[in-house]
Design a protein around this motif. Sequence first.
Motif, PDB file in Angstrom:
ATOM      1  N   VAL A 110     -16.112  19.673  44.563  1.00 35.39           N
ATOM      2  CA  VAL A 110     -16.873  19.605  45.817  1.00 35.39           C
ATOM      3  C   VAL A 110     -16.527  20.784  46.718  1.00 35.39           C
ATOM      4  O   VAL A 110     -17.416  21.447  47.278  1.00 35.39           O
ATOM      5  N   VAL A 111     -15.244  21.054  46.864  1.00 38.31           N
ATOM      6  CA  VAL A 111     -14.808  22.160  47.722  1.00 38.31           C
ATOM      7  C   VAL A 111     -15.335  23.488  47.193  1.00 38.31           C
ATOM      8  O   VAL A 111     -15.814  24.337  47.962  1.00 38.31           O
ATOM      9  N   GLY A 112     -15.265  23.692  45.876  1.00 37.68           N
ATOM     10  CA  GLY A 112     -15.775  24.925  45.290  1.00 37.68           C
ATOM     11  C   GLY A 112     -17.265  25.095  45.523  1.00 37.68           C
ATOM     12  O   GLY A 112     -17.741  26.195  45.853  1.00 37.68           O
ATOM     13  N   LEU A 113     -18.009  24.019  45.393  1.00 37.43           N
ATOM     14  CA  LEU A 113     -19.461  24.076  45.608  1.00 37.43           C
ATOM     15  C   LEU A 113     -19.789  24.409  47.065  1.00 37.43           C
ATOM     16  O   LEU A 113     -20.599  25.298  47.342  1.00 37.43           O
TER      17      LEU A 113
ATOM     18  N   ILE B 229      -6.445  28.245  40.822  1.00 36.83           N
ATOM     19  CA  ILE B 229      -7.873  28.275  41.163  1.00 36.83           C
ATOM     20  C   ILE B 229      -8.271  29.664  41.640  1.00 36.83           C
ATOM     21  O   ILE B 229      -9.286  30.235  41.214  1.00 36.83           O
ATOM     22  N   VAL B 230      -7.470  30.236  42.522  1.00 40.10           N
ATOM     23  CA  VAL B 230      -7.776  31.558  43.076  1.00 40.10           C
ATOM     24  C   VAL B 230      -7.732  32.632  41.987  1.00 40.10           C
ATOM     25  O   VAL B 230      -8.583  33.526  41.940  1.00 40.10           O
ATOM     26  N   VAL B 231      -6.758  32.555  41.089  1.00 37.93           N
ATOM     27  CA  VAL B 231      -6.645  33.544  40.014  1.00 37.93           C
ATOM     28  C   VAL B 231      -7.865  33.477  39.095  1.00 37.93           C
ATOM     29  O   VAL B 231      -8.418  34.514  38.691  1.00 37.93           O
ATOM     30  N   VAL B 232      -8.309  32.275  38.752  1.00 35.56           N
ATOM     31  CA  VAL B 232      -9.489  32.133  37.894  1.00 35.56           C
ATOM     32  C   VAL B 232     -10.728  32.691  38.580  1.00 35.56           C
ATOM     33  O   VAL B 232     -11.522  33.423  37.969  1.00 35.56           O
ATOM     34  N   LEU B 233     -10.928  32.355  39.858  1.00 30.95           N
ATOM     35  CA  LEU B 233     -12.088  32.865  40.592  1.00 30.95           C
ATOM     36  C   LEU B 233     -12.069  34.391  40.673  1.00 30.95           C
ATOM     37  O   LEU B 233     -13.106  35.049  40.529  1.00 30.95           O
ATOM     38  N   THR B 234     -10.886  34.948  40.900  1.00 30.32           N
ATOM     39  CA  THR B 234     -10.775  36.406  40.967  1.00 30.32           C
ATOM     40  C   THR B 234     -11.023  37.041  39.607  1.00 30.32           C
ATOM     41  O   THR B 234     -11.608  38.130  39.513  1.00 30.32           O
ATOM     42  N   GLY B 235     -10.597  36.359  38.539  1.00 29.01           N
ATOM     43  CA  GLY B 235     -10.884  36.855  37.194  1.00 29.01           C
ATOM     44  C   GLY B 235     -12.387  36.895  36.921  1.00 29.01           C
ATOM     45  O   GLY B 235     -12.893  37.855  36.330  1.00 29.01           O
ATOM     46  N   LEU B 236     -13.105  35.863  37.357  1.00 27.57           N
ATOM     47  CA  LEU B 236     -14.561  35.856  37.205  1.00 27.57           C
ATOM     48  C   LEU B 236     -15.196  37.000  37.989  1.00 27.57           C
ATOM     49  O   LEU B 236     -16.140  37.648  37.518  1.00 27.57           O
ATOM     50  N   PHE B 237     -14.673  37.252  39.181  1.00 22.41           N
ATOM     51  CA  PHE B 237     -15.184  38.365  39.985  1.00 22.41           C
ATOM     52  C   PHE B 237     -14.948  39.699  39.273  1.00 22.41           C
ATOM     53  O   PHE B 237     -15.840  40.554  39.217  1.00 22.41           O
ATOM     54  N   ALA B 238     -13.756  39.887  38.715  1.00 21.48           N
ATOM     55  CA  ALA B 238     -13.430  41.145  38.039  1.00 21.48           C
ATOM     56  C   ALA B 238     -14.331  41.373  36.828  1.00 21.48           C
ATOM     57  O   ALA B 238     -14.828  42.482  36.605  1.00 21.48           O
TER      58      ALA B 238
ATOM     59  N   ILE C 205     -14.808  33.351  49.877  1.00 13.07           N
ATOM     60  CA  ILE C 205     -15.434  34.662  49.703  1.00 13.07           C
ATOM     61  C   ILE C 205     -15.717  35.003  48.238  1.00 13.07           C
ATOM     62  O   ILE C 205     -16.791  35.517  47.899  1.00 13.07           O
ATOM     63  N   THR C 206     -14.783  34.750  47.340  1.00 11.94           N
ATOM     64  CA  THR C 206     -14.879  35.272  45.976  1.00 11.94           C
ATOM     65  C   THR C 206     -16.105  34.782  45.205  1.00 11.94           C
ATOM     66  O   THR C 206     -16.795  35.603  44.572  1.00 11.94           O
ATOM     67  N   PRO C 207     -16.435  33.480  45.194  1.00  8.69           N
ATOM     68  CA  PRO C 207     -17.659  33.074  44.469  1.00  8.69           C
ATOM     69  C   PRO C 207     -18.921  33.731  45.021  1.00  8.69           C
ATOM     70  O   PRO C 207     -19.798  34.145  44.246  1.00  8.69           O
ATOM     71  N   ALA C 208     -19.031  33.832  46.344  1.00  4.54           N
ATOM     72  CA  ALA C 208     -20.209  34.456  46.948  1.00  4.54           C
ATOM     73  C   ALA C 208     -20.270  35.944  46.635  1.00  4.54           C
ATOM     74  O   ALA C 208     -21.345  36.495  46.359  1.00  4.54           O
ATOM     75  N   ALA C 209     -19.118  36.615  46.661  1.00  2.00           N
ATOM     76  CA  ALA C 209     -19.084  38.044  46.323  1.00  2.00           C
ATOM     77  C   ALA C 209     -19.460  38.256  44.865  1.00  2.00           C
ATOM     78  O   ALA C 209     -20.152  39.233  44.523  1.00  2.00           O
TER      79      ALA C 209
ATOM     80  N   SER D 197     -22.436  28.590  44.307  1.00  2.00           N
ATOM     81  CA  SER D 197     -21.985  27.196  44.254  1.00  2.00           C
ATOM     82  C   SER D 197     -21.517  26.816  42.850  1.00  2.00           C
ATOM     83  O   SER D 197     -20.499  26.130  42.689  1.00  2.00           O
ATOM     84  N   VAL D 198     -22.239  27.280  41.830  1.00  2.00           N
ATOM     85  CA  VAL D 198     -21.843  26.993  40.442  1.00  2.00           C
ATOM     86  C   VAL D 198     -20.519  27.678  40.110  1.00  2.00           C
ATOM     87  O   VAL D 198     -19.618  27.070  39.510  1.00  2.00           O
ATOM     88  N   LEU D 199     -20.394  28.946  40.504  1.00  2.21           N
ATOM     89  CA  LEU D 199     -19.157  29.690  40.245  1.00  2.21           C
ATOM     90  C   LEU D 199     -17.975  29.064  40.971  1.00  2.21           C
ATOM     91  O   LEU D 199     -16.880  28.936  40.414  1.00  2.21           O
ATOM     92  N   GLY D 200     -18.184  28.681  42.236  1.00  3.03           N
ATOM     93  CA  GLY D 200     -17.104  28.059  42.992  1.00  3.03           C
ATOM     94  C   GLY D 200     -16.660  26.746  42.386  1.00  3.03           C
ATOM     95  O   GLY D 200     -15.457  26.471  42.244  1.00  3.03           O
TER      96      GLY D 200
END
Length: 292
Positions: A23-26, A252-261, A206-210, A227-230
């Motif tokens: 929920v928070v990620g979305l 959680i933050v490391v995974v999101l940043t990996g997706l961004f990279a 920020i990271t999912p939106a970026a 929302s899906v990425l988050g």
Amino acid sequence: MIGFLLEPWELPFMQRAFAVAAVVGLVCGVVGVYVVLRGMAFIGDAVAHSAFPGVALAYTFQGNLLLGGAAAGLVTSVLIAFVSQNRRLKEDTVIGVFFAFAFGLGIVLVSTRDSWTTDLSSFLFGQVLAVSAADVWTVAGIGAVLVAVVLVLRRELVTVSLDRETARAAGLPVFRLDLVLYAVVTSTIVMSLEAVGNVLVLALLITPAATARLLTDRLWSMTLLASVLGCAGSVAGLYVSYAYDLAAGGSIVVVLTGLFALTWLLAPRHGRLLRGRLTRGAGVPGATAGTS
């Protein structure tokens, strides 16, 4: 593989953690789109840190930490929105002033105590594995309201985000819309504190939106992707945390940043590697034609 995916769901505390993280990620993905479009990533950091003195004050007087953080964040947001209406001051300048003040005040308040407790450290670093069933429903209810507000006002918020002067000329209530956006961002940040904590909450916002911004130029597509990425990144981060016995918020933050990279490198239109190949591929025929 299937056994590994299903194993955490047999544990009630992991079920609650997955629900809150999803929920928070979305919600952070949806709200973060407007933060990124506005170019106001700094406000996320400022609000997250402005909640700190409220938490410290609540901790000092044995109050509710989240309510204290929410109150301090909302007060700071209103002050930033009000002071930012002065056109001689840029928004990031005003944010910087209140960011520094709020964090400094929080440090002063904490210094009045002899020691920190687990409650205060969990606010700073998150404790998603300790959420209760009531927390899950609270986060889901707040998240639904925040997403509804953003979607209802999406056109006005985009107009104000992209061109404030045009929005004023069109008769839009810029100051009120600023207040709404700041309040939504503040509520989203406070809602996310149990998942990743005060220190890491900006990444979730920020990271999912970026990442989505690198994949599409359309608002609806960007909102859906973010929302899906988050949501997916938060759940995947919890799996990593469970498998390797790591801190949940940090994972959680490391995974999101990996997706961004990965997206930054491989996005079809804006990815660094593919864009370079397309540029070189387009340049070869031109060079050949020039020499023939």
